[in-house]
Design a protein around this motif. Structure first.
Motif, PDB file in Angstrom:
ATOM      1  N   GLN A 138       0.839  -1.196   0.000  1.00 54.29           N
ATOM      2  CA  GLN A 138       0.000   0.000   0.000  1.00 54.29           C
ATOM      3  C   GLN A 138       0.872   1.243   0.000  1.00 54.29           C
ATOM      4  N   TRP A 139       0.353   2.281  -0.610  1.00 52.59           N
ATOM      5  CA  TRP A 139       0.989   3.600  -0.580  1.00 52.59           C
ATOM      6  C   TRP A 139       0.077   4.562   0.173  1.00 52.59           C
ATOM      7  N   TYR A 140       0.711   5.324   1.061  1.00 48.72           N
ATOM      8  CA  TYR A 140       0.011   6.316   1.852  1.00 48.72           C
ATOM      9  C   TYR A 140       0.681   7.681   1.645  1.00 48.72           C
ATOM     10  N   ARG A 141      -0.116   8.735   1.866  1.00 44.38           N
ATOM     11  CA  ARG A 141       0.427  10.089   1.907  1.00 44.38           C
ATOM     12  C   ARG A 141       0.065  10.682   3.261  1.00 44.38           C
ATOM     13  N   GLN A 142       1.043  11.318   3.895  1.00 43.99           N
ATOM     14  CA  GLN A 142       0.821  11.867   5.227  1.00 43.99           C
ATOM     15  C   GLN A 142       1.249  13.330   5.246  1.00 43.99           C
ATOM     16  N   GLU A 143       0.389  14.170   5.794  1.00 39.53           N
ATOM     17  CA  GLU A 143       0.717  15.587   5.961  1.00 39.53           C
ATOM     18  C   GLU A 143       1.003  15.839   7.441  1.00 39.53           C
ATOM     19  N   PRO A 144       1.743  16.901   7.731  1.00 43.24           N
ATOM     20  CA  PRO A 144       2.113  17.177   9.135  1.00 43.24           C
ATOM     21  C   PRO A 144       0.899  17.253  10.046  1.00 43.24           C
ATOM     22  N   GLY A 145       0.970  16.561  11.173  1.00 42.46           N
ATOM     23  CA  GLY A 145      -0.104  16.600  12.156  1.00 42.46           C
ATOM     24  C   GLY A 145      -1.296  15.727  11.821  1.00 42.46           C
ATOM     25  N   PRO A 180      -1.611   8.915   8.187  1.00 41.08           N
ATOM     26  CA  PRO A 180      -1.447   8.529   6.777  1.00 41.08           C
ATOM     27  C   PRO A 180      -2.805   8.313   6.110  1.00 41.08           C
ATOM     28  N   VAL A 181      -2.901   8.732   4.865  1.00 35.92           N
ATOM     29  CA  VAL A 181      -4.113   8.556   4.067  1.00 35.92           C
ATOM     30  C   VAL A 181      -3.808   7.567   2.947  1.00 35.92           C
ATOM     31  N   LEU A 182      -4.607   6.513   2.871  1.00 36.11           N
ATOM     32  CA  LEU A 182      -4.384   5.467   1.880  1.00 36.11           C
ATOM     33  C   LEU A 182      -4.608   6.000   0.468  1.00 36.11           C
ATOM     34  N   LEU A 183      -3.619   5.763  -0.403  1.00 38.03           N
ATOM     35  CA  LEU A 183      -3.739   6.151  -1.811  1.00 38.03           C
ATOM     36  C   LEU A 183      -4.139   4.957  -2.674  1.00 38.03           C
ATOM     37  N   VAL A 184      -3.459   3.834  -2.489  1.00 35.45           N
ATOM     38  CA  VAL A 184      -3.712   2.691  -3.357  1.00 35.45           C
ATOM     39  C   VAL A 184      -3.205   1.415  -2.692  1.00 35.45           C
ATOM     40  N   THR A 185      -3.796   0.288  -3.085  1.00 35.50           N
ATOM     41  CA  THR A 185      -3.312  -1.035  -2.699  1.00 35.50           C
ATOM     42  C   THR A 185      -3.030  -1.817  -3.979  1.00 35.50           C
ATOM     43  N   VAL A 186      -1.866  -2.433  -4.061  1.00 40.33           N
ATOM     44  CA  VAL A 186      -1.547  -3.310  -5.194  1.00 40.33           C
ATOM     45  C   VAL A 186      -1.307  -4.708  -4.657  1.00 40.33           C
ATOM     46  N   VAL A 187      -1.830  -5.701  -5.369  1.00 43.57           N
ATOM     47  CA  VAL A 187      -1.762  -7.072  -4.852  1.00 43.57           C
ATOM     48  C   VAL A 187      -1.183  -8.074  -5.848  1.00 43.57           C
ATOM     49  N   THR A 188      -1.184  -7.742  -7.126  1.00 47.19           N
ATOM     50  CA  THR A 188      -0.748  -8.686  -8.158  1.00 47.19           C
ATOM     51  C   THR A 188       0.592  -8.254  -8.730  1.00 47.19           C
ATOM     52  N   GLY A 189       1.537  -9.192  -8.852  1.00 46.26           N
ATOM     53  CA  GLY A 189       2.830  -8.868  -9.442  1.00 46.26           C
ATOM     54  C   GLY A 189       2.662  -8.263 -10.824  1.00 46.26           C
ATOM     55  N   GLY A 190       3.340  -7.143 -11.061  1.00 47.75           N
ATOM     56  CA  GLY A 190       3.248  -6.472 -12.348  1.00 47.75           C
ATOM     57  C   GLY A 190       2.084  -5.505 -12.468  1.00 47.75           C
ATOM     58  N   GLY A 222       0.316  20.974  -4.156  1.00 50.24           N
ATOM     59  CA  GLY A 222      -0.580  20.167  -3.331  1.00 50.24           C
ATOM     60  C   GLY A 222      -0.133  18.727  -3.167  1.00 50.24           C
ATOM     61  N   ASP A 223       0.855  18.294  -3.938  1.00 52.12           N
ATOM     62  CA  ASP A 223       1.394  16.929  -3.794  1.00 52.12           C
ATOM     63  C   ASP A 223       2.407  16.851  -2.653  1.00 52.12           C
ATOM     64  N   THR A 224       2.785  17.982  -2.117  1.00 53.84           N
ATOM     65  CA  THR A 224       3.769  18.020  -1.033  1.00 53.84           C
ATOM     66  C   THR A 224       3.298  17.180   0.142  1.00 53.84           C
ATOM     67  N   GLY A 225       4.202  16.376   0.689  1.00 54.92           N
ATOM     68  CA  GLY A 225       3.858  15.550   1.834  1.00 54.92           C
ATOM     69  C   GLY A 225       4.842  14.405   1.994  1.00 54.92           C
ATOM     70  N   LEU A 226       4.559  13.545   2.959  1.00 57.07           N
ATOM     71  CA  LEU A 226       5.370  12.351   3.217  1.00 57.07           C
ATOM     72  C   LEU A 226       4.686  11.164   2.557  1.00 57.07           C
ATOM     73  N   TYR A 227       5.390  10.477   1.689  1.00 54.98           N
ATOM     74  CA  TYR A 227       4.846   9.308   0.997  1.00 54.98           C
ATOM     75  C   TYR A 227       5.431   8.056   1.630  1.00 54.98           C
ATOM     76  N   LEU A 228       4.545   7.177   2.055  1.00 60.31           N
ATOM     77  CA  LEU A 228       4.938   5.956   2.753  1.00 60.31           C
ATOM     78  C   LEU A 228       4.476   4.733   1.980  1.00 60.31           C
ATOM     79  N   CYS A 229       5.352   3.754   1.842  1.00 60.63           N
ATOM     80  CA  CYS A 229       4.899   2.459   1.342  1.00 60.63           C
ATOM     81  C   CYS A 229       4.809   1.514   2.536  1.00 60.63           C
ATOM     82  N   ALA A 230       3.904   0.564   2.445  1.00 59.09           N
ATOM     83  CA  ALA A 230       3.687  -0.380   3.538  1.00 59.09           C
ATOM     84  C   ALA A 230       3.345  -1.734   2.948  1.00 59.09           C
ATOM     85  N   GLY A 231       3.988  -2.764   3.454  1.00 61.43           N
ATOM     86  CA  GLY A 231       3.769  -4.097   2.931  1.00 61.43           C
ATOM     87  C   GLY A 231       3.063  -4.999   3.926  1.00 61.43           C
TER      88      GLY A 231
END
Lengths: 114, 113
Positions: free
Chosen positions: B33-40, B43-53, B82-91
């Motif tokens: 999963q990819w998340y975007r987090q702003e100060p304070g 994290p807000v979920l952007l997308v989940t990917v589950v299949t290779g490729g 507006g894209d400014t922020g912390l981008y986190l990946c999570a497995g």
């Protein structure tokens, strides 16, 4: 609909004191997670509840940390004898249920231990 | 040692530029999963990917999951302030980790106007 809410948003406490942090998950979400995020780091897992029971507490750093979810909804994270190293943002997340890894996060509680 | 390595750690670009953030691991994940987090905020979920490729697009954001499900990338086209922020990946690794997510350290993105 309402998202995950956490209270308080900020908590300042003295070293050695006891604190409780509260999480109210999204209605209908059976799974609830606590994470801790230190400055400049990603969240680190603490504990996961499925319903009322703690399904995985392997991330709790020591026995000063404890969490409950008595009715399968609201959860409280409890920290005894706080230490300065406990200062962090404590995040709560919820999801639909087992295997549903789309977790939705609350705004967090910023804990500062002085 | 971070199970998920994100790069770069920090990125400062001008509005309109393109960028790619990478999330790499030696481990195979059930989903990522990819998340975007702003100060304070949390994290807000952007997308989940589950299949290779798998490739998913969300407006100007394109997410790709590696064929071996060990790595992922996030590409932003024509970045905006507006894209400014912390981008986190999570497995997630259901068999080993159950339902908990393992996060990377994040990429701080700053888009200047």
């Amino acid at each position: 609909g309402a998202g995950v809410s956490q209270t308080p948003s900020n908590k300042v406490t003295e070293k050695g004191k006891y604190v409780e942090l509260r999480c109210d998950p999204i209605s209908g979400h059976t799974a609830l997670y606590w994470y801790r995020q230190s400055l400049g780091q990603g969240p680190e897992f603490l504990i996961y509840f499925q319903g009322t029971g703690a399904a995985d507490d392997s991330g709790l750093p020591n026995d000063r940390f404890f969490a409950v979810r008595p009715e399968g909804s609201v959860s409280t994270l409890k920290i005894q004898r706080t230490e300065r190293g406990d200062s962090a943002v404590y995040l709560c997340a919820s999801s639909m249920g087992q295997g549903g890894n789309e977790q939705y996060f609350g705004p967090g509680t910023r804990l500062t231990v002085t | 040692t971070q199970l998920l390595e994100q790069s770069p750690q920090f990125l400062s670009i001008q509005e309109g530029e393109n960028l790619t953030v990478y999330c790499n691991s030696s481990s195979v994940f059930s989903s990522l999963q990819w998340y975007r987090q702003e100060p304070g905020e949390g994290p807000v979920l952007l997308v989940t990917v589950v299949t290779g490729g798998e490739v998913k697009k969300l407006k100007r954001l394109t997410f790709q999951f590696g064929d071996a499900r060990k790595d992922s990338s996030l590409h932003i086209t024509a970045a905006q302030p507006g894209d400014t922020g912390l981008y986190l990946c999570a497995g997630a690794r259901l068999r080993e980790y159950g339902n908990k997510l393992v996060f990377g350290a994040g990429t701080i993105l700053r888009v200047k106007s």
